[in-house]
Design an enzyme around this catalytic site. Structure first.
Site, PDB file in Angstrom:
ATOM      1  N   GLY A  14       0.827  -1.214   0.000  1.00  0.00           N
ATOM      2  CA  GLY A  14       0.000   0.000   0.000  1.00  0.00           C
ATOM      3  C   GLY A  14       0.856   1.257   0.000  1.00  0.00           C
ATOM      4  N   ARG A  24      13.681   9.731  -2.202  1.00  0.00           N
ATOM      5  CA  ARG A  24      14.612  10.834  -2.485  1.00  0.00           C
ATOM      6  C   ARG A  24      15.816  10.791  -1.539  1.00  0.00           C
ATOM      7  NH1 ARG A  24      15.262  15.775  -0.035  1.00  0.00           N
ATOM      8  NH2 ARG A  24      15.801  17.567  -1.350  1.00  0.00           N
ATOM      9  N   ARG A  28      19.499   9.990  -2.873  1.00  0.00           N
ATOM     10  CA  ARG A  28      20.508  11.063  -2.805  1.00  0.00           C
ATOM     11  C   ARG A  28      21.667  10.675  -1.886  1.00  0.00           C
ATOM     12  NH1 ARG A  28      18.096  17.077  -3.469  1.00  0.00           N
ATOM     13  NH2 ARG A  28      17.096  16.720  -5.470  1.00  0.00           N
ATOM     14  N   ARG A  76       1.085  -5.060  -6.197  1.00  0.00           N
ATOM     15  CA  ARG A  76       1.176  -6.308  -5.437  1.00  0.00           C
ATOM     16  C   ARG A  76       1.638  -7.366  -6.442  1.00  0.00           C
ATOM     17  NH1 ARG A  76      -2.674  -3.644  -1.755  1.00  0.00           N
ATOM     18  NH2 ARG A  76      -1.346  -3.442   0.054  1.00  0.00           N
ATOM     19  N   ASP A 107       4.599  -5.033   6.120  1.00  0.00           N
ATOM     20  CA  ASP A 107       5.162  -6.335   6.493  1.00  0.00           C
ATOM     21  C   ASP A 107       5.315  -7.293   5.310  1.00  0.00           C
ATOM     22  OD1 ASP A 107       2.443  -6.645   6.331  1.00  0.00           O
ATOM     23  OD2 ASP A 107       2.187  -7.602   8.283  1.00  0.00           O
ATOM     24  N   GLY A 108       4.397  -7.237   4.329  1.00  0.00           N
ATOM     25  CA  GLY A 108       4.553  -8.084   3.136  1.00  0.00           C
ATOM     26  C   GLY A 108       5.844  -7.734   2.409  1.00  0.00           C
ATOM     27  N   THR A 129       3.865   2.906   5.733  1.00  0.00           N
ATOM     28  CA  THR A 129       2.460   2.494   5.783  1.00  0.00           C
ATOM     29  C   THR A 129       1.704   3.463   6.688  1.00  0.00           C
ATOM     30  OG1 THR A 129       0.914   0.864   6.708  1.00  0.00           O
ATOM     31  CG2 THR A 129       3.180   0.711   7.475  1.00  0.00           C
ATOM     32  N   ASP A 131      -0.771   2.802   8.410  1.00  0.00           N
ATOM     33  CA  ASP A 131      -1.430   2.095   9.520  1.00  0.00           C
ATOM     34  C   ASP A 131      -0.638   2.106  10.834  1.00  0.00           C
ATOM     35  OD1 ASP A 131      -3.300   1.378   7.567  1.00  0.00           O
ATOM     36  OD2 ASP A 131      -2.158  -0.408   7.048  1.00  0.00           O
ATOM     37  N   ASP A 133       1.331  -0.053  11.830  1.00  0.00           N
ATOM     38  CA  ASP A 133       1.195  -1.385  12.433  1.00  0.00           C
ATOM     39  C   ASP A 133       2.494  -2.186  12.393  1.00  0.00           C
ATOM     40  OD1 ASP A 133       1.190  -1.652   9.698  1.00  0.00           O
ATOM     41  OD2 ASP A 133      -0.491  -3.048   9.614  1.00  0.00           O
ATOM     42  N   ARG A 166     -26.837  16.252  14.287  1.00  0.00           N
ATOM     43  CA  ARG A 166     -26.689  14.833  13.960  1.00  0.00           C
ATOM     44  C   ARG A 166     -25.482  14.229  14.657  1.00  0.00           C
ATOM     45  NH1 ARG A 166     -27.010  15.712   7.620  1.00  0.00           N
ATOM     46  NH2 ARG A 166     -29.253  15.553   7.333  1.00  0.00           N
ATOM     47  N   GLY A 174      -6.505   1.936   8.913  1.00  0.00           N
ATOM     48  CA  GLY A 174      -5.551   1.450   9.912  1.00  0.00           C
ATOM     49  C   GLY A 174      -5.397  -0.058   9.863  1.00  0.00           C
ATOM     50  N   ARG A 175      -5.988  -0.661   8.842  1.00  0.00           N
ATOM     51  CA  ARG A 175      -6.007  -2.120   8.679  1.00  0.00           C
ATOM     52  C   ARG A 175      -6.465  -2.770   9.984  1.00  0.00           C
ATOM     53  NH1 ARG A 175      -1.713  -5.361   5.081  1.00  0.00           N
ATOM     54  NH2 ARG A 175      -0.238  -4.387   6.490  1.00  0.00           N
ATOM     55  N   LYS A 217     -26.763  18.968  23.806  1.00  0.00           N
ATOM     56  CA  LYS A 217     -25.668  18.849  22.828  1.00  0.00           C
ATOM     57  C   LYS A 217     -26.240  18.472  21.458  1.00  0.00           C
ATOM     58  CE  LYS A 217     -21.204  16.481  22.168  1.00  0.00           C
ATOM     59  NZ  LYS A 217     -20.608  17.498  21.342  1.00  0.00           N
ATOM     60  N   GLU A 226     -11.180   0.671  11.065  1.00  0.00           N
ATOM     61  CA  GLU A 226     -11.579  -0.341  10.076  1.00  0.00           C
ATOM     62  C   GLU A 226     -11.162  -1.746  10.531  1.00  0.00           C
ATOM     63  OE1 GLU A 226      -9.689  -0.428   6.215  1.00  0.00           O
ATOM     64  OE2 GLU A 226      -7.721   0.002   7.053  1.00  0.00           O
ATOM     65  N   ARG A 264      -4.998   8.004   2.209  1.00  0.00           N
ATOM     66  CA  ARG A 264      -3.690   7.568   1.697  1.00  0.00           C
ATOM     67  C   ARG A 264      -3.024   8.629   0.826  1.00  0.00           C
ATOM     68  NH1 ARG A 264      -4.051   1.468   1.486  1.00  0.00           N
ATOM     69  NH2 ARG A 264      -3.154   1.469  -0.573  1.00  0.00           N
TER      70      ARG A 264
HETATM   71  P1  ADP Z   1       2.565  -4.431   2.538  1.00  0.00           P
HETATM   72  O1  ADP Z   1       4.018  -4.381   2.247  1.00  0.00           O
HETATM   73  O2  ADP Z   1       1.940  -3.065   2.572  1.00  0.00           O
HETATM   74  O3  ADP Z   1       2.263  -5.275   3.764  1.00  0.00           O
HETATM   75  P2  ADP Z   1       1.646  -6.634   0.828  1.00  0.00           P
HETATM   76  O4  ADP Z   1       1.335  -7.562   1.957  1.00  0.00           O
HETATM   77  O5  ADP Z   1       0.684  -6.581  -0.314  1.00  0.00           O
HETATM   78  O6  ADP Z   1       1.840  -5.117   1.299  1.00  0.00           O
HETATM   79  O7  ADP Z   1       3.075  -7.061   0.250  1.00  0.00           O
HETATM   80  C1  ADP Z   1       3.664  -6.327  -0.798  1.00  0.00           C
HETATM   81  C2  ADP Z   1       4.413  -7.274  -1.733  1.00  0.00           C
HETATM   82  O8  ADP Z   1       5.478  -7.912  -1.011  1.00  0.00           O
HETATM   83  C3  ADP Z   1       3.602  -8.451  -2.291  1.00  0.00           C
HETATM   84  O9  ADP Z   1       2.816  -8.084  -3.406  1.00  0.00           O
HETATM   85  C4  ADP Z   1       4.699  -9.410  -2.699  1.00  0.00           C
HETATM   86  O10 ADP Z   1       5.300  -9.036  -3.915  1.00  0.00           O
HETATM   87  C5  ADP Z   1       5.722  -9.206  -1.569  1.00  0.00           C
HETATM   88  N1  ADP Z   1       5.513 -10.238  -0.527  1.00  0.00           N
HETATM   89  C6  ADP Z   1       4.518 -10.305   0.376  1.00  0.00           C
HETATM   90  N2  ADP Z   1       4.618 -11.414   1.132  1.00  0.00           N
HETATM   91  C7  ADP Z   1       5.724 -12.074   0.707  1.00  0.00           C
HETATM   92  C8  ADP Z   1       6.362 -13.296   1.079  1.00  0.00           C
HETATM   93  N3  ADP Z   1       5.880 -14.066   2.048  1.00  0.00           N
HETATM   94  N4  ADP Z   1       7.471 -13.638   0.392  1.00  0.00           N
HETATM   95  C9  ADP Z   1       7.961 -12.858  -0.593  1.00  0.00           C
HETATM   96  N5  ADP Z   1       7.394 -11.714  -0.986  1.00  0.00           N
HETATM   97  C10 ADP Z   1       6.298 -11.320  -0.365  1.00  0.00           C
END
Ligand code: ADP
Length: 360
Positions: A14, A24, A28, A76, A107-108, A129, A131, A133, A166, A174-175, A217, A226, A264
């Site tokens: 995201g 940047r 740099r 993604r 984290d992904g 991110t 969030d 998180d 109202r 915030g996932r 009030k 969310e 975002r």
């Molecule tokens: P975020 O980084 O915001 O948590 P995602 O969970 O969609 O977003 O992960 C972003 C990208 O990171 C994924 O589309 C994929 O290319 C890569 N990714 C996610 N999980 C893994 C994993 N277990 N192993 C390798 N690459 C991953």
């Protein structure tokens, strides 16, 4: 120490305001240390496809610090999780003399960074991110801007709520985490805040709204994370129905609003630009010192890092997703710092939650 020829920078997952400032800063800082930089487009997909642009001069990264979104785009990419996708990504690095990667995301993105590190390409993660998180850092890039955007939007809703007498129940992003909701709730003077980390007293909230309406009030704001899927809409209906049953005099007409992706975008705040600049430069310093498979963190005002696997584990511990087996396998030292960190983050949330209730 290894001599770096070129490095790659990508944004993945995201988007978040301030990502451009991080790109940047990292680019740099690398160029200033005599290393060329590939800006890789569309996250890990661009690494697989070789979709990238070479920067050799800082002036090529002009006019982006104030822009939101990500200049390098994001995508993604499931192919990257497969051995064939990884092989193509590594080949792109070999063919283009890319000796290290800076990956900005959540984290992904960090899981992908670990995979690249394990395949011999030193990779460093930067938490981008909205969030917030990522448990091992106090703040992530984009969090501050997203909160300010949500607050401004809620101020606008409050204006019309006051005119029409109202209530508005607003779902903020915030996932699975309530960090944005909690702070925005306080900052916008919400009557109540509901987040996943702390039990919410719905009945007390309804009674409070009824009492305050009886005291004259006119408008009410309730902020819901969310991370409680569907709850904001349901709560809006409940407040509306419960107050309507008291007759027209005490009916608090209640609307639901979801701010969604508007949070975002928007011009990154000074705080996010500063955090992104500090983290971008630190990532380059650590990379060139020979580090890999780490995520840049800021704790108590100090920039540092955590090993990515440890950062992912403390996240799972905080979200109560850690299995017993995984917990038992932790060293005593890891258990101690991870538990202390989770306690600190939850303690801060509880303190803010109490403030939210006290002054609502
Ligand atoms: P975020 O980084 O915001 O948590 P995602 O969970 O969609 O977003 O992960 C972003 C990208 O990171 C994924 O589309 C994929 O290319 C890569 N990714 C996610 N999980 C893994 C994993 N277990 N192993 C390798 N690459 C991953």
């Amino acid at each position: 120490m290894k001599k770096f020829r070129r490095i790659g920078i990508l944004t993945s997952g995201g988007d978040a305001p301030g990502m451009n400032a991080a790109i940047r800063a990292a680019a740099r800082a690398a160029i200033a240390r005599g290393v060329e930089v590939y800006g890789i487009r569309n996250g890990y997909q661009g690494l697989i496809d070789g979709d990238m642009q070479l920067y050799t001069n800082p002036s090529e990264l002009r006019n982006i610090i104030n822009r939101s979104g990500t200049y390098l785009y994001t995508a993604r990419c499931d192919e990257f999780k497969e051995p064939e996708g990884m092989a193509k990504a590594i080949q792109t690095c070999v063919d283009n003399q890319i000796d290290g990667i800076i990956a900005i995301g959540g984290d992904g993105t960090f899981r992908g960074a670990t995979d690249l590190s394990n395949h011999g390409i030193p990779t460093i993660g930067i938490p981008g991110t909205i969030d917030n998180d990522v448990t091992s850092t106090d703040e992530t890039i984009g969090f501050d801007t997203a909160m300010n955007t949500a607050m401004t939007m809620i101020d606008n809703l409050r204006d019309t709520c006051e005119s029409h007498a109202r209530c508005n129940v607003i779902e903020v992003m915030g996932r699975w985490a309530g960090h944005i909701a909690l702070r925005v709730g306080i900052a916008s003077g919400a009557a109540a805040v509901a987040i996943p980390e702390i039990p919410f007293d719905e009945e007390a909230t309804i009674q409070k709204i009824i009492e305050e309406r009886k005291n004259g009030k006119r408008s009410f704001i309730v902020v819901v994370s969310e991370g409680l899927p569907g709850y904001a809409e349901q709560l809006a209906k409940t407040i509306d129905a419960r107050t309507k049953a008291l007759g027209p005099k005490y009916w608090v007409e209640t609307k639901f609003a979801r701010l969604a992706h508007v949070q975002r975008g928007g011009t990154p705040t000074l705080k996010d630009r500063l955090l992104a600049s500090e983290m971008g430069v630190a990532a380059i310093d650590y990379l060139f010192e020979g580090m890999s498979d780490i995520v840049i963190c800021k704790v108590d005002g100090k920039i540092g890092y955590k090993n990515i696997q440890e950062a992912l584990k403390v996240d799972r511990m905080f979200k109560k997703k850690m299995t017993e087996h995984e917990y038992d396998a932790l060293s005593d030292e890891d258990k101690a710092w991870m538990e202390a960190r989770c306690e600190k983050v939850l303690g801060d949330m509880k303190r803010l939650y109490q403030i939210a209730n006290e002054i609502s």
